[in-house]
Design a protein around this motif. Structure first.
Motif, PDB file in Angstrom:
ATOM      1  N   ASP A   5       0.848  -1.190   0.000  1.00 30.58           N
ATOM      2  CA  ASP A   5       0.000   0.000   0.000  1.00 30.58           C
ATOM      3  C   ASP A   5       0.884   1.241   0.000  1.00 30.58           C
ATOM      4  OD1 ASP A   5      -2.471   1.291  -0.049  1.00 30.58           O
ATOM      5  OD2 ASP A   5      -2.468   1.580   2.124  1.00 30.58           O
ATOM      6  N   GLU A   6       0.248   2.398  -0.202  1.00 26.85           N
ATOM      7  CA  GLU A   6       0.960   3.658  -0.150  1.00 26.85           C
ATOM      8  C   GLU A   6       0.200   4.634   0.732  1.00 26.85           C
ATOM      9  OE1 GLU A   6      -1.949   3.104  -2.731  1.00 26.85           O
ATOM     10  OE2 GLU A   6       0.021   2.353  -3.339  1.00 26.85           O
ATOM     11  N   THR A   7       0.929   5.590   1.283  1.00 29.71           N
ATOM     12  CA  THR A   7       0.336   6.638   2.094  1.00 29.71           C
ATOM     13  C   THR A   7       1.130   7.909   1.853  1.00 29.71           C
ATOM     14  OG1 THR A   7      -0.454   7.204   4.317  1.00 29.71           O
ATOM     15  CG2 THR A   7       1.709   6.150   4.155  1.00 29.71           C
ATOM     16  N   TRP A   8       0.917   8.936   2.677  1.00 27.90           N
ATOM     17  CA  TRP A   8       1.651  10.177   2.501  1.00 27.90           C
ATOM     18  C   TRP A   8       1.905  10.818   3.858  1.00 27.90           C
ATOM     19  CZ3 TRP A   8      -3.503   9.628   1.486  1.00 27.90           C
ATOM     20  CH2 TRP A   8      -4.374  10.391   2.268  1.00 27.90           C
ATOM     21  N   PHE A   9       2.841  11.757   3.859  1.00 31.25           N
ATOM     22  CA  PHE A   9       3.125  12.524   5.068  1.00 31.25           C
ATOM     23  C   PHE A   9       3.481  13.940   4.653  1.00 31.25           C
ATOM     24  CE2 PHE A   9       5.523  14.160   8.661  1.00 31.25           C
ATOM     25  CZ  PHE A   9       4.780  13.697   9.747  1.00 31.25           C
ATOM     26  N   ASP A  10       2.838  14.931   5.275  1.00 29.66           N
ATOM     27  CA  ASP A  10       3.128  16.338   5.005  1.00 29.66           C
ATOM     28  C   ASP A  10       4.269  16.802   5.900  1.00 29.66           C
ATOM     29  OD1 ASP A  10       1.076  16.509   3.120  1.00 29.66           O
ATOM     30  OD2 ASP A  10      -0.419  16.953   4.660  1.00 29.66           O
ATOM     31  N   THR A  11       5.242  17.468   5.320  1.00 32.65           N
ATOM     32  CA  THR A  11       6.472  17.782   6.054  1.00 32.65           C
ATOM     33  C   THR A  11       6.238  18.664   7.281  1.00 32.65           C
ATOM     34  OG1 THR A  11       6.863  19.644   4.545  1.00 32.65           O
ATOM     35  CG2 THR A  11       7.943  17.544   4.020  1.00 32.65           C
ATOM     36  N   ARG A  34       0.780  23.002   5.247  1.00 28.33           N
ATOM     37  CA  ARG A  34       1.058  21.573   5.309  1.00 28.33           C
ATOM     38  C   ARG A  34       2.465  21.232   4.851  1.00 28.33           C
ATOM     39  NH1 ARG A  34      -4.439  18.665   2.940  1.00 28.33           N
ATOM     40  NH2 ARG A  34      -5.839  19.342   4.621  1.00 28.33           N
ATOM     41  N   GLY A  35       3.079  22.132   4.139  1.00 36.12           N
ATOM     42  CA  GLY A  35       4.414  21.855   3.624  1.00 36.12           C
ATOM     43  C   GLY A  35       4.370  21.015   2.372  1.00 36.12           C
ATOM     44  N   LYS A  36       5.415  20.256   2.136  1.00 32.96           N
ATOM     45  CA  LYS A  36       5.503  19.403   0.964  1.00 32.96           C
ATOM     46  C   LYS A  36       4.996  17.998   1.294  1.00 32.96           C
ATOM     47  CE  LYS A  36       9.480  21.920  -0.856  1.00 32.96           C
ATOM     48  NZ  LYS A  36      10.911  21.837  -1.248  1.00 32.96           N
ATOM     49  N   ARG A  37       4.303  17.424   0.362  1.00 34.09           N
ATOM     50  CA  ARG A  37       3.742  16.080   0.587  1.00 34.09           C
ATOM     51  C   ARG A  37       4.726  15.020   0.116  1.00 34.09           C
ATOM     52  NH1 ARG A  37      -2.427  14.592   0.245  1.00 34.09           N
ATOM     53  NH2 ARG A  37      -2.139  15.683   2.215  1.00 34.09           N
ATOM     54  N   ILE A  38       5.028  14.085   0.995  1.00 35.15           N
ATOM     55  CA  ILE A  38       5.923  12.968   0.690  1.00 35.15           C
ATOM     56  C   ILE A  38       5.078  11.701   0.565  1.00 35.15           C
ATOM     57  CG2 ILE A  38       7.895  11.595   1.455  1.00 35.15           C
ATOM     58  CD1 ILE A  38       8.782  13.998   3.123  1.00 35.15           C
ATOM     59  N   MET A  39       5.081  11.099  -0.593  1.00 39.83           N
ATOM     60  CA  MET A  39       4.376   9.837  -0.788  1.00 39.83           C
ATOM     61  C   MET A  39       5.272   8.688  -0.306  1.00 39.83           C
ATOM     62  SD  MET A  39       1.666  11.107  -2.018  1.00 39.83           S
ATOM     63  CE  MET A  39       0.800   9.557  -2.306  1.00 39.83           C
ATOM     64  N   ILE A  40       4.661   7.741   0.374  1.00 34.89           N
ATOM     65  CA  ILE A  40       5.399   6.613   0.961  1.00 34.89           C
ATOM     66  C   ILE A  40       4.812   5.308   0.432  1.00 34.89           C
ATOM     67  CG2 ILE A  40       6.180   5.540   3.104  1.00 34.89           C
ATOM     68  CD1 ILE A  40       5.371   8.162   4.526  1.00 34.89           C
ATOM     69  N   LEU A  41       5.680   4.452  -0.055  1.00 30.97           N
ATOM     70  CA  LEU A  41       5.268   3.143  -0.572  1.00 30.97           C
ATOM     71  C   LEU A  41       6.108   2.071   0.087  1.00 30.97           C
ATOM     72  CD1 LEU A  41       3.858   1.245  -2.630  1.00 30.97           C
ATOM     73  CD2 LEU A  41       5.641   1.882  -4.261  1.00 30.97           C
TER      74      LEU A  41
END
Length: 253
Positions: A5-11, A34-41
């Motif tokens: 799965d994937e998710t995200w985190f805002d810096t 929110r800053g920059k969004r980092i997608m996580i897989l």
């Protein structure tokens, strides 16, 4: 069983509350945006994360691996990273959802919008004889429809070629994927450790650090929890199958 799965985190996402002795504020001085969004897989199983499979994607962050969200869960990562890091000699079932980047088709389903050449190519690939002389598209499409050819996803093909199988979850049941609970733990840990939210590269490092700290015991608990939910669904389905339906044959005039 491998869960993907994937998710995200805002810096700029940090812990909103904390302990305070009254001498100063206990809230981090984080920007309001929110800053920059980092997608996580990532992918994992009851034995923990699949090694060397963490993938971060973000725009204009040097510590992230790519600038394009389209590559977030591309066939290249699935083939070159996940496949080579799965247990050697074991057949795995890879559980994933129906996100668009999981579901790209190997061959487009023929339609009137396609050219005749593309329709003919589809027929040749699937060993369907092409009439001669070449008829109009509507006739070709009728011949293809008779064969009832199912959809072939690129990711499914890659998994099959490597001796594995893909299992797609029905729409919206996030409770059937234990990685969702692991994501919640990961995000909570990153918020606590995110002491320099304005430094995007440091947030990437924090994500990697917190991901490494999540070990197999937590994964095993999450997988067991999902299995209990699955058992409840199976039991409910069996009870529904055993229920009796009474149909009144009386006619009301």
């Amino acid at each position: 069983i491998i869960y993907l799965d994937e998710t995200w985190f805002d810096t700029h996402d940090v812990t909103k509350k904390g302990w305070d002795d009254g001498s100063c504020s206990c809230t981090l001085n984080a920007p309001v945006s929110r800053g920059k969004r980092i997608m996580i897989l990532h992918a994992g199983s009851a034995e923990g994360w699949v090694k060397n499979c963490l993938f971060l994607s973000a725009k204009n962050i040097g510590d992230a691996m790519t600038d394009c969200h389209d590559d977030m869960n591309s066939e290249r990562w699935f083939s070159d990273t996940l496949m080579v890091n799965l247990p050697v000699g074991e057949k795995c079932v890879i559980v994933l959802d129906n996100a668009s980047y999981h579901s790209r088709l190997k061959y487009r389903t023929p339609s009137m919008a396609m050219t005749v050449n593309d329709i003919v190519h589809f027929m040749q690939v699937h060993n369907i004889s092409v009439p001669h002389p070449l008829p109009i598209k509507a006739v070709l499409l009728r011949e293809i429809k008779k064969r009832n050819i199912g959809k072939t996803h690129i990711i499914d093909t890659i998994a099959r070629e490597n001796g594995h199988e893909v299992l797609r979850l029905p729409p919206y049941p996030c409770c059937l994927n234990p990685i969702e609970m692991v994501w919640a733990k990961l995000k909570n840990d990153v918020r606590k450790e995110n002491k320099t939210p304005s430094l995007s590269a440091s947030v990437c490092s924090t994500i990697r650090k917190c991901s490494d700290s999540i070990k197999s015991p937590l994964w095993a608990k999450c997988v067991d929890h999902v299995k209990k939910i699955e058992s409840t669904y199976v039991l409910h389905a069996q009870e529904s199958d055993r229920s009796e339906f009474l149909i009144s044959m009386e006619t009301v005039i």
